[in-house]
Design an enzyme around this catalytic site. Structure first.
Site, PDB file in Angstrom:
ATOM      1  N   ASN A  73       0.778  -1.232   0.000  1.00  0.00           N
ATOM      2  CA  ASN A  73       0.000   0.000   0.000  1.00  0.00           C
ATOM      3  C   ASN A  73       0.814   1.289   0.000  1.00  0.00           C
ATOM      4  O   ASN A  73       0.329   2.317  -0.465  1.00  0.00           O
ATOM      5  CB  ASN A  73      -0.925  -0.021   1.235  1.00  0.00           C
ATOM      6  CG  ASN A  73      -1.557   1.314   1.508  1.00  0.00           C
ATOM      7  OD1 ASN A  73      -2.475   1.741   0.816  1.00  0.00           O
ATOM      8  ND2 ASN A  73      -1.047   2.013   2.533  1.00  0.00           N
ATOM      9  N   TYR A 138       2.595  10.339 -11.994  1.00  0.00           N
ATOM     10  CA  TYR A 138       1.773   9.492 -11.120  1.00  0.00           C
ATOM     11  C   TYR A 138       0.904   8.552 -11.943  1.00  0.00           C
ATOM     12  O   TYR A 138       0.824   7.353 -11.650  1.00  0.00           O
ATOM     13  CB  TYR A 138       0.907  10.389 -10.237  1.00  0.00           C
ATOM     14  CG  TYR A 138       0.143   9.645  -9.165  1.00  0.00           C
ATOM     15  CD1 TYR A 138       0.772   9.251  -7.992  1.00  0.00           C
ATOM     16  CD2 TYR A 138      -1.208   9.343  -9.325  1.00  0.00           C
ATOM     17  CE1 TYR A 138       0.073   8.581  -6.997  1.00  0.00           C
ATOM     18  CE2 TYR A 138      -1.907   8.672  -8.342  1.00  0.00           C
ATOM     19  CZ  TYR A 138      -1.266   8.290  -7.181  1.00  0.00           C
ATOM     20  OH  TYR A 138      -1.957   7.617  -6.211  1.00  0.00           O
ATOM     21  N   LEU A 175      -2.186  12.397   1.781  1.00  0.00           N
ATOM     22  CA  LEU A 175      -1.593  12.560   0.462  1.00  0.00           C
ATOM     23  C   LEU A 175      -2.274  13.658  -0.331  1.00  0.00           C
ATOM     24  O   LEU A 175      -1.642  14.320  -1.165  1.00  0.00           O
ATOM     25  CB  LEU A 175      -1.668  11.240  -0.326  1.00  0.00           C
ATOM     26  CG  LEU A 175      -0.399  10.373  -0.326  1.00  0.00           C
ATOM     27  CD1 LEU A 175      -0.174   9.818   1.086  1.00  0.00           C
ATOM     28  CD2 LEU A 175      -0.534   9.227  -1.318  1.00  0.00           C
TER      29      LEU A 175
END
Length: 267
Positions: A73, A138, A175
């Protein structure tokens, strides 16, 4: 099944912490590993350290006898348009979000193969299914992670091991307001969270995501999408009408570039 031995990387906060809570509520034994532990008993883990990851997995087996579920994760978020990106943005993201996932697979998957049981749950992203502008690194890395999980799933099946990739939209975690950690800030550091709320609405509650993951894992899905129905519609649109998805993405990019920076915002 309740009573599983569960290892969660990046488990001290965000989605990882929600997964930890959900498993513990179910009665599982959970080992939490994180680069920045927040509680006694959590294990220090830098996912960039291949050998450290291997030692952690071996320690879990030595203490608990097995690993039943591994939540791969841990990750960071990088956002901004390509001209805003530096080598550091790419390098750190690849090291944590791609190599870190590979190191987790290298550490845990051989154990599950020997057991001929276990479930690897890889944290991907909806951005790994849809090419997202202003998040080119990303989106690219998460696309690699999604493909890694899906390919490994085919190999792992013959050894009794399950593999699932989780692909959420934006989730309400640290985040979301800490893009580009330790890197040169971009416009996303100042307007990114506001844009997310305009485009998606409130980000998904991490505990709701964790509950969905645990509810669906016994069915051994290849991919878990969230939230419903937004993620399912977006993924279906990418498959059936990618031109429409690109138009929506272009509109979102224009909105991002035109968003005013608030007076009290910081980079």
């Amino acid at each position: 099944m309740a009573g599983d031995v569960v290892l969660v990387s990046g488990g001290a906060r965000g989605i990882g912490a929600a997964l930890v809570r959900a498993h513990r509520e179910r009665g599982d034994t959970v080992v939490v590993a994180d680069a920045d532990p927040t509680e006694p008993g959590q294990r220090l883990l830098d996912v960039r350290d291949r050998e450290g990851y291997r030692r952690l997995a071996e320690d879990v087996v030595a203490e608990h006898g097995r690993i039943d579920v591994f939540h791969n994760n841990a990750g960071i978020a990088v956002a901004g348009t390509q001209p805003e990106m530096t080598a550091r943005h790419w390098d750190d993201l690849i090291d944590v979000d791609l190599r870190g996932v590979v190191h987790g697979i290298d550490a845990v998957y051989p154990i599950l193969r020997r057991q001929r049981s276990g479930h690897v749950v890889v944290m991907g992203s909806l951005a790994g299914l849809l090419p997202v502008p202003a998040m080119v690194p990303y989106s690219s890395v998460k696309a690699a992670v999604v493909t890694l999980a899906r390919a490994l799933r085919v190999e792992a099946r013959q050894h009794g091991v399950r593999v699932t990739v989780v692909c959420p939209a934006f989730v309400d975690t640290p985040l979301l307001d800490s893009f580009n950690p330790g890197m040169r800030p971009t416009l996303a550091n100042r307007v990114g969270e506001r844009l997310v709320r305009q485009l998606q609405g409130p980000p998904m509650d991490p505990d709701v995501l964790a509950a969905r993951v645990l509810r669906l894992l016994p069915r051994n899905p290849e991919t878990i999408l969230a939230p419903a129905p937004l993620a399912q519609v977006a993924a279906l649109g990418e498959r059936l009408a990618p031109w429409a998805v690109r138009r929506v993405s272009a509109l979102a990019l224009r909105r991002y570039l035109a968003m005013p920076v608030e007076e009290d915002a910081t980079g």
